[in-house]
Each structure stands twice: as structure tokens, then as C-alpha cells.
Design an enzyme around this catalytic site. Structure first.
Site, PDB file in Angstrom:
ATOM      1  CG  ASP A  90      36.121  42.385  34.281  1.00 45.63           C
ATOM      2  OD1 ASP A  90      35.202  42.678  35.082  1.00 45.63           O
ATOM      3  OD2 ASP A  90      37.150  41.770  34.634  1.00 45.63           O
ATOM      4  CG  ASP A 121      31.143  35.997  36.752  1.00 48.02           C
ATOM      5  OD1 ASP A 121      31.163  37.111  37.279  1.00 48.02           O
ATOM      6  OD2 ASP A 121      32.075  35.177  36.866  1.00 48.02           O
ATOM      7  CD  GLU A 155      35.394  39.761  40.104  1.00 49.08           C
ATOM      8  OE1 GLU A 155      35.508  39.184  41.200  1.00 49.08           O
ATOM      9  OE2 GLU A 155      35.340  39.144  39.023  1.00 49.08           O
TER      10      GLU A 155
HETATM   11  N1  BES Z   1      31.419  36.307  40.508  1.00 52.25           N
HETATM   12  C1  BES Z   1      32.655  35.629  40.738  1.00 52.25           C
HETATM   13  C2  BES Z   1      32.814  35.169  42.171  1.00 52.25           C
HETATM   14  C3  BES Z   1      31.768  34.188  42.597  1.00 52.25           C
HETATM   15  C4  BES Z   1      31.700  32.964  41.949  1.00 52.25           C
HETATM   16  C5  BES Z   1      30.906  34.499  43.605  1.00 52.25           C
HETATM   17  C6  BES Z   1      30.706  32.069  42.310  1.00 52.25           C
HETATM   18  C7  BES Z   1      29.936  33.604  43.972  1.00 52.25           C
HETATM   19  C8  BES Z   1      29.811  32.405  43.304  1.00 52.25           C
HETATM   20  C9  BES Z   1      33.797  36.537  40.351  1.00 52.25           C
HETATM   21  O1  BES Z   1      33.575  37.167  39.106  1.00 52.25           O
HETATM   22  C10 BES Z   1      35.056  35.737  40.209  1.00 52.25           C
HETATM   23  O2  BES Z   1      35.120  34.916  39.327  1.00 52.25           O
HETATM   24  N2  BES Z   1      36.043  36.009  41.040  1.00 52.25           N
HETATM   25  C11 BES Z   1      37.353  35.493  40.871  1.00 52.25           C
HETATM   26  C12 BES Z   1      38.272  36.492  41.485  1.00 52.25           C
HETATM   27  C13 BES Z   1      39.660  36.487  40.932  1.00 52.25           C
HETATM   28  C14 BES Z   1      39.756  36.486  39.457  1.00 52.25           C
HETATM   29  C15 BES Z   1      40.437  37.620  41.535  1.00 52.25           C
HETATM   30  C16 BES Z   1      37.485  34.148  41.519  1.00 52.25           C
HETATM   31  O3  BES Z   1      36.827  33.844  42.531  1.00 52.25           O
HETATM   32  O4  BES Z   1      38.249  33.326  40.985  1.00 52.25           O
HETATM   33 MN    MN Z   2      31.713  37.963  38.972  1.00 52.55          MN
HETATM   34 MN    MN Z   3      34.012  35.600  37.557  1.00 49.49          MN
END
Ligand code: BES
Ligand code: MN
Ligand code: MN
Length: 462
Positions: A90, A121, A155
């Protein structure tokens, strides 16, 4: 690496790119209800790829929210470890659309980058593992270890279903290690393994100052304006240096050792990079911590959105009776999201003057931060894999973003989680012009192969 595998990987690049582009054309935005069918389509597209790669037991897991995909290859035998690979198909919404140079779901190569929502991502970084498995099965006819995939479609909207699914299917998912590529390295030639991620709590704050909107001439000066009241409340949550003023907020925060601080200080990443990426004129926040520490090891309280009153065309002399904000906290070890919810809620209630009624509605809790010791053998296997392909040892760093399922994997499957990314810091995640640096897509495939070999204790790449 054997000649035939090497030749295969060289020749396969155009096809691997074309396939990734096909996946990226599916607008699988999990947070928008109208894209539900697209999330499902991204799942079934992946399933077809997995079957073609030679994976077995390819399964669509329907849930109350978004689907997941499972697949495995378990023929390495019981004396070989099992690697569980996680990813997500997603993506985030694309707004503001006008700022995209080419449309978000028309993946376009410019220079060495592939531009599309989800390129980095996390479709690109998930897909490279499927391509690694395919390459091994095509050239060697076998994998060096057993492999399981669990890929989710939720996610970016909180990973609700998978957090239930993993503990309920612990035997099916049993593994020696979980491998996740959903992060970035520090520079094209500088690999990085994450040993910590931040957690999260989110809420909506509503401020009410009257029971209906009022004429600002008749009531202005005598009744508190809800927009003003909200701004006054929120402005008190930080001090002038960016420290959060909520009593007790920092009580449980993990204290960095002098050694860890000096390791973080040596990373080739800091204020200059963060300013260049963001376009901000100068950095913000707790002066006694570096920007790497502020984003990796310190908690935050952010105001993600505020609304209230009249914002339409023209002019309206009104005192709004209600104003709203969406707020979120990034949490670090060992903060408890439920306790933070209590502390922030109570503090806002205490700050509210008699003119103001304030309500705080928690919208997401449970997001504990993640921390893992990086001397774990599986993480060192990942370090050697990076070393083989990038000809450079990885650095170990902390990341401010979150991946909700990591704690569940660590705690309910009792596996070390290897956060081995292939994105770059300027990939524009969640923003216009998201991209994936293609040389790292291809290096990622090789690194995934090297990791599986390292986990098997073999040295067939050398
Ligand atoms: N892949 C990201 C998290 C991430 C960002 C890891 C940059 C390392 C470097 C993940 O898809 C994400 O965006 N997570 C969200 C989680 C939330 C929507 C529950 C976040 O961190 O905002
Ligand atoms: Mn991610
Ligand atoms: Mn993300």
C-alpha cells in the site's frame, strides 16, 4: 557470485524494471476507501509474480481491513534457517498532485531514478526480494535457506490486521530472522542498518468556546474565539527551544550512553543534509541534541493539522465556537503510548481556561518504539551482505519513522528484525516526486541474495 547468476542478473534488469513499473501503476492507497479495489489488485498482482518466481503456497489473506499476501519456499530443509521477509504494497495519498513532475501512477525513469508513488516506499524495496528469490531459483534451482514472505496492504494506515494476524499464526510464520527493506541508507554508496524506530500516538483535539458560531461584532471581545483558544493551548505544548512541556513526558525516555552518542556523531549525516533535503533555512529543536538524536532518539509532539472557522472565499466576521487539531507524538524507547495519551490529555485539560472546553480523542495508540541490539548474528549477516555488494560496511543508525509490525515480529515470533534498506534520504517519501534510485534497486536484489547466502553460512558468491 557465480558467472551464471551474474549474467542472469545483468540480463534481467530491463524486465525487472518493467515489472516494477507495472506494480507501481496500481494506485493502492490504503487510507482512501475508494482505492480499496486497487489495494486488492496490488495484492493479486504480487501473487502472480510470486508464483512466477517459483514460490509455493501463495495465499491471499483477506482481513476486515486490507488484504495481505503470504508465500513460501521451504525446500532448503529443516537444518537450514528460515528467513521471513516483510514488506508493504500500500502507498500514501499523492496530494498535492500539481507538484508531481510526472503523474504519481505513471512510473517514469528520469536519469538513474524511477519516479512514482510507492517506488521506494515500499513496492520497490519489497519487490527486490521477490526478484532475488526468482534469480536464485532460475539459476541454481534452489534457495540456500527457507523463505517466507508476508506482505501487507495496510502499513500506511496503521497495520491493524497484520498485528492481529502475526501472533495468531506464530507457528506458520516461525523463522530465524525477519528481514525488512522499508527504509533508506545514508548515501548511494553508504549502506545503513537501523537498530531503532520511533513509535507513535495520535489524537484529535477539539476546543469548544460557545454552543454556536457568533457575530464578531456583537460578541467580539466578550466571548473567547475557539481558533484563538486552540492556538493558545497548542502553543503552550513546547518551550522556546522545542522541548515538550507536558509534565512527565520525558520520564521514561531512554538515555543515550556516551558511546552511542559518539557513534551517532560519527555518522556521515547531520544538519547540512537535513537542511538540504528539507529546504528549511535552519534546524529546530532541543539544542543539546544533534539532529540525528532529535529524529532518532528523542520524542516529539507534532501538530499535523488545524482547522476551524471560515476559510472560504471572501470574508466572514465570525467567532467560531469550535476548532480542531490533529496531533501526534513520535515515541522512543521506553515510553508507553497509553501513558503518553494520559499525560497529554490531562495537560491540555489543565491548561484550558474556564472559557474553553477541550476534548482529546485518541485515534491511534499502541505504537511502541523499536530497539534491537545490532551485534545479533542475523544483523551481522546483513552487514556482510551489504559489504559484499556495496564494497562498504554499513553504519548503524536510528530512524524517526515507524513500521508498526516490527515490535509484533520481535515479541511474538521472537526473531531478530533486520532493517536493511535500499532507499535514499531524498526519496521524497509520502511527498510529491517519490523516487527510487535504480542502481540501488539492482544492488538490493544482489544484497538480498547475499543475505540469504550469509544466513545459510555458505559463501557461494565469493
Ligand atoms: N517506510 C516508512 C517508515 C520509514 C520512513 C522508515 C523513513 C525509515 C525511514 C513507513 O512506510 C511509514 O511511512 N510509516 C508510517 C507509519 C504510520 C503510518 C503508522 C510513519 O512512520 O509515519
Ligand atoms: Mn514503508
Ligand atoms: Mn510510508
Amino acid at each position: 557470485m557465480t558467472d551464471s547468476l551474474n549474467t542472469y542478473l545483468q540480463d534481467a534488469q530491463p524486465r525487472q524494471l518493467a515489472e516494477l513499473q507495472e506494480w507501481l501503476r496500481i494506485p493502492s492507497i490504503s487510507t482512501l476507501a475508494e482505492h480499496r479495489p486497487d489495494v486488492k489488485q496490488a495484492a493479486t498482482w504480487l501473487m502472480a509474480q510470486m508464483r512466477q518466481a517459483g514460490l509455493d503456497n501463495v495465499e491471499l489473506i483477506e482481513t476486515a481491513t486490507q488484504p495481505m499476501v503470504y508465500a513460501d519456499w521451504l525446500h532448503a530443509g529443516p537444518d537450514k534457517p528460515t528467513v521471513l521477509i516483510y514488506g508493504h504494497f500500500d502507498v500514501q495519498p499523492v496530494d498535492p498532485l500539481p507538484l508531481w513532475t510526472t503523474p504519481p501512477f505513471e512510473p517514469t525513469v528520469r536519469g538513474e531514478n524511477l519516479y512514482a508513488r510507492g517506488a521506494s516506499d515500499d513496492k520497490g524495496q519489497t519487490f527486490l526480494h521477490v526478484k532475488a528469490v526468482e534469480a536464485l531459483l532460475q539459476t541454481r534451482g534452489a534457495l540456500p535457506v527457507n523463505v517466507k514472505f508476508l506482505v501487507e496492504g495496510e502499513e500506511e494506515s496503521g497495520s491493524r490486521a497484520i498485528r492481529q494476524y502475526v501472533p495468531a499464526h506464530a507457528a506458520k510464520l516461525a523463522a530465524a530472522v525477519a528481514l525488512i527493506s522499508d527504509s533508506h541508507i545514508l548515501a548511494p554508496g553508504q549502506p545503513a542498518i537501523l537498530y531503532g524506530l520511533r513509535g507513535m500516538w495520535t489524537a484529535e483535539v477539539t476546543v469548544t468556546t460557545a454552543d454556536h458560531d457568533l457575530h464578531s461584532g456583537s460578541y467580539g471581545g466578550a466571548i473567547h474565539n475557539a481558533n484563538q483558544a486552540l492556538a493558545e493551548l497548542l502553543a503552550q505544548l513546547h518551550d522556546a527551544q522545542g522541548r515538550i512541556t507536558v509534565p512527565g513526558f520525558y520520564d521514561e525516555v531512554r538515555v543515550l550512553s556516551a558511546e552511542e552518542r559518539s557513534n551517532l556523531a560519527r555518522l556521515p549525516y547531520g544538519e547540512a543534509e537535513i537542511l538540504a533535503e528539507s529546504g528549511a533555512p535552519t534546524a529546530y529543536g532541543e539544542p543539546e541534541y544533534s539532529v540525528v538524536e532529535r529524529t532518532g532518539a528523542r520524542p516529539t509532539l507534532e501538530i499535523n493539522g488545524m482547522w476551524g472557522g471560515f476559510i472560504g472565499e471572501g470574508f466572514k466576521t465570525v467567532i467560531p465556537c469550535q476548532a480542531h487539531a490533529k496531533i501526534s507524538c513520535r515515541l522512543v524507547p521506553y515510553q508507553d503510548p497509553a501513558r503518553i495519551a494520559d499525560l497529554v490529555t490531562r495537560h491540555l485539560e489543565q491548561l484550558a481556561p474556564p472559557t474553553v472546553k477541550v476534548e482529546v480523542l485518541s485515534t491511534r495508540g499502541g505504537g511502541y518504539a523499536f530497539l534491537t541490539p545490532y551485534d545479533a548474528p542475523a544483523i551481522q549477516a546483513a552487514a556482510r551482505a551489504y559489504g559484499r555488494v556495496f564494497a562498504k560496511e554499513p553504519v548503524y543508525t536510528l530512524e524517526g519513522g515507524g513500521i508498526p509490525v516490527v515490535n509484533v515480529l520481535q515479541e511474538t515470533l521472537h526473531v531478530p528484525v533486520v532493517l536493511m534498506g535500499f532507499g535514499l534520504p531524498d526519496d521524497n517519501l509520502h511527498a510529491p516526486n517519490e523516487k527510487f534510485y535504480l542502481p540501488n534497486f539492482y544492488r538490493g536484489i544482489r544484497t538480498s541474495i547475499a543475505f540469504l547466502d550469509e544466513m545459510a553460512g555458505t559463501d557461494t558468491q565469493g
